[in-house]
Design a protein around this motif. Sequence first.
Motif, PDB file in Angstrom:
ATOM      1  N   ASP A  53     -38.661  -5.105  30.074  1.00  0.00           N
ATOM      2  CA  ASP A  53     -39.391  -3.910  30.488  1.00  0.00           C
ATOM      3  C   ASP A  53     -40.463  -3.491  29.489  1.00  0.00           C
ATOM      4  OD1 ASP A  53     -37.626  -3.203  28.512  1.00  0.00           O
ATOM      5  OD2 ASP A  53     -36.886  -1.390  29.504  1.00  0.00           O
ATOM      6  N   ASP A  54     -40.745  -4.337  28.494  1.00  0.00           N
ATOM      7  CA  ASP A  54     -41.771  -4.013  27.507  1.00  0.00           C
ATOM      8  C   ASP A  54     -43.175  -4.160  28.084  1.00  0.00           C
ATOM      9  OD1 ASP A  54     -39.988  -3.427  25.527  1.00  0.00           O
ATOM     10  OD2 ASP A  54     -40.790  -4.881  24.083  1.00  0.00           O
ATOM     11  N   VAL A  55     -44.066  -3.262  27.659  1.00  0.00           N
ATOM     12  CA  VAL A  55     -45.496  -3.434  27.890  1.00  0.00           C
ATOM     13  C   VAL A  55     -46.031  -4.276  26.723  1.00  0.00           C
ATOM     14  CG1 VAL A  55     -47.735  -2.293  28.085  1.00  0.00           C
ATOM     15  CG2 VAL A  55     -45.693  -1.236  29.096  1.00  0.00           C
ATOM     16  N   VAL A  56     -46.749  -5.345  27.053  1.00  0.00           N
ATOM     17  CA  VAL A  56     -47.151  -6.331  26.048  1.00  0.00           C
ATOM     18  C   VAL A  56     -48.670  -6.409  25.946  1.00  0.00           C
ATOM     19  CG1 VAL A  56     -46.995  -8.757  25.359  1.00  0.00           C
ATOM     20  CG2 VAL A  56     -45.070  -7.675  26.548  1.00  0.00           C
ATOM     21  N   SER A  57     -49.156  -6.538  24.719  1.00  0.00           N
ATOM     22  CA  SER A  57     -50.559  -6.829  24.503  1.00  0.00           C
ATOM     23  C   SER A  57     -50.674  -7.834  23.367  1.00  0.00           C
ATOM     24  CB  SER A  57     -51.353  -5.553  24.199  1.00  0.00           C
ATOM     25  OG  SER A  57     -52.746  -5.811  24.297  1.00  0.00           O
ATOM     26  N   TRP A  58     -51.898  -8.168  22.985  1.00  0.00           N
ATOM     27  CA  TRP A  58     -52.073  -9.216  21.984  1.00  0.00           C
ATOM     28  C   TRP A  58     -53.439  -9.119  21.331  1.00  0.00           C
ATOM     29  CZ3 TRP A  58     -51.226  -9.892  27.184  1.00  0.00           C
ATOM     30  CH2 TRP A  58     -52.338 -10.218  27.968  1.00  0.00           C
ATOM     31  N   GLY A  59     -53.542  -9.745  20.172  1.00  0.00           N
ATOM     32  CA  GLY A  59     -54.826  -9.897  19.511  1.00  0.00           C
ATOM     33  C   GLY A  59     -55.346 -11.300  19.758  1.00  0.00           C
ATOM     34  N   GLY A  60     -56.565 -11.559  19.278  1.00  0.00           N
ATOM     35  CA  GLY A  60     -57.090 -12.905  19.429  1.00  0.00           C
ATOM     36  C   GLY A  60     -56.221 -13.911  18.704  1.00  0.00           C
ATOM     37  N   SER A  61     -55.642 -14.838  19.437  1.00  0.00           N
ATOM     38  CA  SER A  61     -54.739 -15.822  18.837  1.00  0.00           C
ATOM     39  C   SER A  61     -54.736 -17.099  19.664  1.00  0.00           C
ATOM     40  CB  SER A  61     -53.312 -15.277  18.740  1.00  0.00           C
ATOM     41  OG  SER A  61     -52.406 -16.296  18.356  1.00  0.00           O
ATOM     42  N   VAL A  62     -55.053 -18.209  19.022  1.00  0.00           N
ATOM     43  CA  VAL A  62     -54.956 -19.505  19.680  1.00  0.00           C
ATOM     44  C   VAL A  62     -53.497 -19.952  19.750  1.00  0.00           C
ATOM     45  CG1 VAL A  62     -55.588 -21.950  19.479  1.00  0.00           C
ATOM     46  CG2 VAL A  62     -57.303 -20.176  19.038  1.00  0.00           C
ATOM     47  N   SER A  63     -52.728 -19.612  18.730  1.00  0.00           N
ATOM     48  CA  SER A  63     -51.336 -20.081  18.640  1.00  0.00           C
ATOM     49  C   SER A  63     -50.482 -19.608  19.809  1.00  0.00           C
ATOM     50  CB  SER A  63     -50.707 -19.631  17.317  1.00  0.00           C
ATOM     51  OG  SER A  63     -51.399 -20.178  16.218  1.00  0.00           O
ATOM     52  N   ILE A  64     -50.605 -18.320  20.187  1.00  0.00           N
ATOM     53  CA  ILE A  64     -49.777 -17.824  21.291  1.00  0.00           C
ATOM     54  C   ILE A  64     -50.164 -18.486  22.609  1.00  0.00           C
ATOM     55  CG2 ILE A  64     -49.316 -15.632  20.131  1.00  0.00           C
ATOM     56  CD1 ILE A  64     -51.293 -14.302  22.053  1.00  0.00           C
ATOM     57  N   CYS A 120     -48.664  -0.245  22.699  1.00  0.00           N
ATOM     58  CA  CYS A 120     -47.787  -1.077  23.528  1.00  0.00           C
ATOM     59  C   CYS A 120     -46.412  -1.223  22.873  1.00  0.00           C
ATOM     60  CB  CYS A 120     -48.414  -2.447  23.773  1.00  0.00           C
ATOM     61  SG  CYS A 120     -48.410  -3.534  22.335  1.00  0.00           S
ATOM     62  N   ASP A 121     -45.481  -1.806  23.632  1.00  0.00           N
ATOM     63  CA  ASP A 121     -44.133  -2.026  23.088  1.00  0.00           C
ATOM     64  C   ASP A 121     -44.092  -3.257  22.186  1.00  0.00           C
ATOM     65  OD1 ASP A 121     -42.772   0.119  24.540  1.00  0.00           O
ATOM     66  OD2 ASP A 121     -43.222  -1.063  26.319  1.00  0.00           O
ATOM     67  N   THR A 122     -44.668  -4.364  22.652  1.00  0.00           N
ATOM     68  CA  THR A 122     -44.682  -5.612  21.879  1.00  0.00           C
ATOM     69  C   THR A 122     -46.101  -6.133  21.782  1.00  0.00           C
ATOM     70  OG1 THR A 122     -42.418  -6.249  22.489  1.00  0.00           O
ATOM     71  CG2 THR A 122     -43.890  -7.999  21.767  1.00  0.00           C
ATOM     72  N   PHE A 123     -46.529  -6.404  20.568  1.00  0.00           N
ATOM     73  CA  PHE A 123     -47.854  -6.945  20.309  1.00  0.00           C
ATOM     74  C   PHE A 123     -47.698  -8.377  19.821  1.00  0.00           C
ATOM     75  CE2 PHE A 123     -51.805  -7.656  17.995  1.00  0.00           C
ATOM     76  CZ  PHE A 123     -52.754  -7.024  18.795  1.00  0.00           C
ATOM     77  N   ASN A 140     -58.598  -4.340  15.131  1.00  0.00           N
ATOM     78  CA  ASN A 140     -57.537  -3.976  16.074  1.00  0.00           C
ATOM     79  C   ASN A 140     -56.273  -4.808  15.873  1.00  0.00           C
ATOM     80  OD1 ASN A 140     -59.371  -6.098  17.248  1.00  0.00           O
ATOM     81  ND2 ASN A 140     -57.768  -6.164  18.808  1.00  0.00           N
ATOM     82  N   ARG A 141     -56.446  -6.072  15.530  1.00  0.00           N
ATOM     83  CA  ARG A 141     -55.278  -6.950  15.364  1.00  0.00           C
ATOM     84  C   ARG A 141     -54.460  -6.537  14.141  1.00  0.00           C
ATOM     85  NH1 ARG A 141     -54.516 -12.146  12.878  1.00  0.00           N
ATOM     86  NH2 ARG A 141     -56.604 -11.896  12.031  1.00  0.00           N
ATOM     87  N   VAL A 142     -55.138  -6.315  13.018  1.00  0.00           N
ATOM     88  CA  VAL A 142     -54.395  -5.931  11.810  1.00  0.00           C
ATOM     89  C   VAL A 142     -53.888  -4.499  11.918  1.00  0.00           C
ATOM     90  CG1 VAL A 142     -55.515  -7.616  10.328  1.00  0.00           C
ATOM     91  CG2 VAL A 142     -56.515  -5.327  10.549  1.00  0.00           C
ATOM     92  N   ALA A 143     -54.583  -3.660  12.689  1.00  0.00           N
ATOM     93  CA  ALA A 143     -54.096  -2.296  12.900  1.00  0.00           C
ATOM     94  C   ALA A 143     -52.749  -2.320  13.598  1.00  0.00           C
ATOM     95  CB  ALA A 143     -55.113  -1.493  13.719  1.00  0.00           C
ATOM     96  N   CYS A 173     -50.006  -3.377  11.272  1.00  0.00           N
ATOM     97  CA  CYS A 173     -49.608  -2.371  10.288  1.00  0.00           C
ATOM     98  C   CYS A 173     -48.869  -1.187  10.906  1.00  0.00           C
ATOM     99  CB  CYS A 173     -50.846  -1.841   9.557  1.00  0.00           C
ATOM    100  SG  CYS A 173     -51.704  -3.062   8.536  1.00  0.00           S
ATOM    101  N   TYR A 174     -49.296  -0.757  12.116  1.00  0.00           N
ATOM    102  CA  TYR A 174     -48.725   0.474  12.663  1.00  0.00           C
ATOM    103  C   TYR A 174     -49.050   0.584  14.145  1.00  0.00           C
ATOM    104  CZ  TYR A 174     -47.241   5.365  12.732  1.00  0.00           C
ATOM    105  OH  TYR A 174     -46.578   6.533  12.991  1.00  0.00           O
ATOM    106  N   GLY A 175     -48.145   1.155  14.912  1.00  0.00           N
ATOM    107  CA  GLY A 175     -48.431   1.408  16.328  1.00  0.00           C
ATOM    108  C   GLY A 175     -47.386   0.831  17.254  1.00  0.00           C
ATOM    109  N   PRO A 176     -47.526  -0.444  17.636  1.00  0.00           N
ATOM    110  CA  PRO A 176     -46.546  -1.043  18.554  1.00  0.00           C
ATOM    111  C   PRO A 176     -45.124  -0.991  17.983  1.00  0.00           C
ATOM    112  CG  PRO A 176     -48.501  -2.408  18.384  1.00  0.00           C
ATOM    113  CD  PRO A 176     -48.640  -1.355  17.338  1.00  0.00           C
ATOM    114  N   LYS A 177     -44.155  -0.906  18.891  1.00  0.00           N
ATOM    115  CA  LYS A 177     -42.762  -0.882  18.446  1.00  0.00           C
ATOM    116  C   LYS A 177     -42.369  -2.190  17.778  1.00  0.00           C
ATOM    117  CE  LYS A 177     -41.307   2.176  22.218  1.00  0.00           C
ATOM    118  NZ  LYS A 177     -40.452   2.262  23.434  1.00  0.00           N
TER     119      LYS A 177
END
Length: 214
Positions: free
Chosen positions: A49-60, A97-100, A121-124, A127-131
Amino acid sequence: MERNKPKEIRYDLLGAKVVENLQKRHFDAYYCQTKEDALKKAIELIPEDDVVSWGGSVSIDEIGLLNYVKENRQVIDRDSAKSPEERVYLMRQSLLCDTFLMSTNSMTEDGVLVNIDGNGNRVAALCYGPKSVVMIVGVNKVCKTLDDAISRARNIAAPINIQRFNDLKTPCYLKGSCDNCKSTESICTQVVITRISRPVSKIKIVVVGEDLGF
């Protein structure tokens, strides 16, 4: 799965060492030999049930995690924006979001993360924000010392990463190497060193015994 090639043996030995050191720094850390195993572990770490987002990442993307969450989780996807203003809005929303999801530009053998970012935004989110933050990291990104890790992020990861952006004509885009520029287009505006996960276990790291990302 038998892994008897010299590179595989080294990655397995080094990966186990890195995971142990990450755990000492209060990261949740796991070692997976293959991309397939890494995908299974990452899915386990993301509640349904998590809301998910992501930063720029080739690995994921390389392990199939990006496609999986788009199909099986509620997501905040900046690439779905219909205007630059909406894109910025979605990037800000992703900090709640819940999971970044992300990777790291480099990591030391003793478990310190180094990340370089342009917009921040990725390093933010790291450091802080998403669960929760879930990282996918190939052993190819592991460096001996912090100086080595910073050098890798600036001189390997950034000059390769910039080639994905045809509209940013920085020195590293044009030359293929870092020129320590002060360009307004620089993707190296923020350099973040993460030595401990706080809160404990907020940052979950899946170390993978394959080359991932850059």
